[in-house]
Design an enzyme around this catalytic site. Structure first.
Site, short mmCIF file in Angstrom:
data_model
loop_
_atom_site.label_atom_id
_atom_site.label_comp_id
_atom_site.label_asym_id
_atom_site.label_seq_id
_atom_site.Cartn_x
_atom_site.Cartn_y
_atom_site.Cartn_z
N LYS A 1 26.76 -7.42 -25.30
CA LYS A 1 27.81 -6.63 -24.64
C LYS A 1 28.60 -5.93 -25.74
O LYS A 1 29.19 -6.58 -26.60
CB LYS A 1 28.73 -7.54 -23.82
CG LYS A 1 29.94 -6.80 -23.23
CD LYS A 1 30.88 -7.75 -22.51
CE LYS A 1 32.22 -7.07 -22.23
NZ LYS A 1 33.20 -7.97 -21.61
N ALA B 1 36.29 -6.38 -16.31
CA ALA B 1 37.69 -6.31 -16.72
C ALA B 1 38.64 -5.96 -15.59
O ALA B 1 38.45 -4.98 -14.87
CB ALA B 1 37.90 -5.34 -17.89
N GLY B 2 39.66 -6.77 -15.47
CA GLY B 2 40.71 -6.49 -14.50
C GLY B 2 40.45 -7.01 -13.11
O GLY B 2 41.34 -6.96 -12.24
#
Lengths: 258, 66
Positions: A99, A186-187
């Site tokens: 990643k 993310a988030g």
């Protein structure tokens, strides 16, 4: 999750569309039951110097051998540093998945898309299965795809913010125009956010903080598993149309009129 | 022999191989990567690769991350 609805990343088949992280858990002892509850098949980790003063077990001790490892290049500020970390990670024997995270913005932790693209080009040419983490941008997503990314990972909102898919409009465009899997990363702060991503047509989601920082990470992992499955099935079932006016669900009565 | 290990100065009584240093530092070998002077040393060479004075050795491993 039906076995014939597989997620294919870098030529590897997965039945789970929930990727998880190993960061921020109050205890590493939670990682093994979290993996079991989430039924995740791919998990992220970082690479750092050995801490010889630590008595803790190696993170790999908590991860079953059949889980695919997804090292990240966290700490990299340039493509060159990301490439170096990726090569080191592969030398550790974790396989070819990587990643890419290239971040110089220390306040919002926004990835540097340009450096991410440079790293993707090099690493894909070296046989890595590259999953680049990016600020959603349709043009850049297509460039990453052409550079050989095995999937593209647009962020929903800043890492650890738990604010959900603030970038939904652009993520939707990326999903609709991509020829590689799209993993929203993310988030994602709630299972409903994960379900939303899957309902939009995302191929998978990556969740770390929302699970690790919850009061009961194992229960939360189970909730995310169900949300991802529900969102995916809803997407495959195809939604009823939205309307501006009402369409009655029950037939009008024919016997109350005098 | 004086080297840098993970950024810190380290003194050993004699020349050592990578495997010896790993053992002395009680470092788990699972998921471990060793670099000497920026070069990744393959695991199969750890028993034979000798460390010299002024070498910069990095021992890296996987840690928690998202």
């Amino acid at each position: 999750m039906k076995n014939n609805d597989k997620l294919i990343l870098g030529g590897v088949e997965f039945t789970s569309r929930l990727l998880t992280g190993t960061g921020k858990f109050s205890s590493k002892e939670l990682i093994t039951p979290m993996i079991e509850a989430s039924e995740t098949q791919m998990i992220t980790m970082a690479l750092r110097r050995v801490d010889s003063s630590s008595k803790e077990k190696n993170i790999l001790s908590y991860i079953p051998k059949d889980i695919v490892l997804l090292p990240n290049t966290s700490g990299a500020r340039t493509a060159e540093e990301a490439i170096k970390i990726a090569r080191i990670a592969r030398a550790a024997g974790c396989g070819d998945f990587i990643k890419i995270e290239v971040i110089t913005d220390m306040k919002y932790l926004m990835p540097d898309n340009e450096e991410t693209l440079k790293a993707t080009e090099v690493l894909a040419s070296e046989g890595f299965k590259v999953l680049p983490y990016m600020v959603p941008d349709l043009v850049m997503a297509k460039k990453l795809e052409r550079a050989g990314a095995a999937a593209v990972m647009p962020l929903g909102s800043p890492i650890g913010s738990n604010k959900g898919i603030q970038t939904r409009d652009i993520v939707k465009l990326i999903i609709e125009n991509s020829n590689v899997p799209i993993i929203v990363d993310a988030g994602i702060g709630k299972p409903s956010h994960a379900a939303e991503a899957m309902e939009m047509g995302a191929d998978a989601v990556l969740v770390n903080s929302a699970i690790a920082c919850s009061v009961d990470p194992v229960m939360m992992a189970r909730a995310f598993k169900k949300a991802v499955e529900a969102g995916r099935e809803a997407y495959l079932a195809q939604f009823a149309l939205e309307h501006d006016i009402a369409y009655a669900s029950s037939p009008f009565t024919g016997f109350l009129e005098a | 022999m004086e080297i840098k290990l993970n950024g810190k100065d380290k003194i050993y009584n004699k020349d050592l191989t990578i495997s010896c240093i790993i053992k002395l530092e009680a470092t788990p070998r699972d998921g471990l990567v060793v670099m000497v002077n920026e070069d990744i040393i393959p695991r199969e060479d750890w028993d034979n690769h000798s460390i010299s004075t002024d070498d910069e050795v990095e021992m890296l491993c996987f840690v928690s991350g998202g």
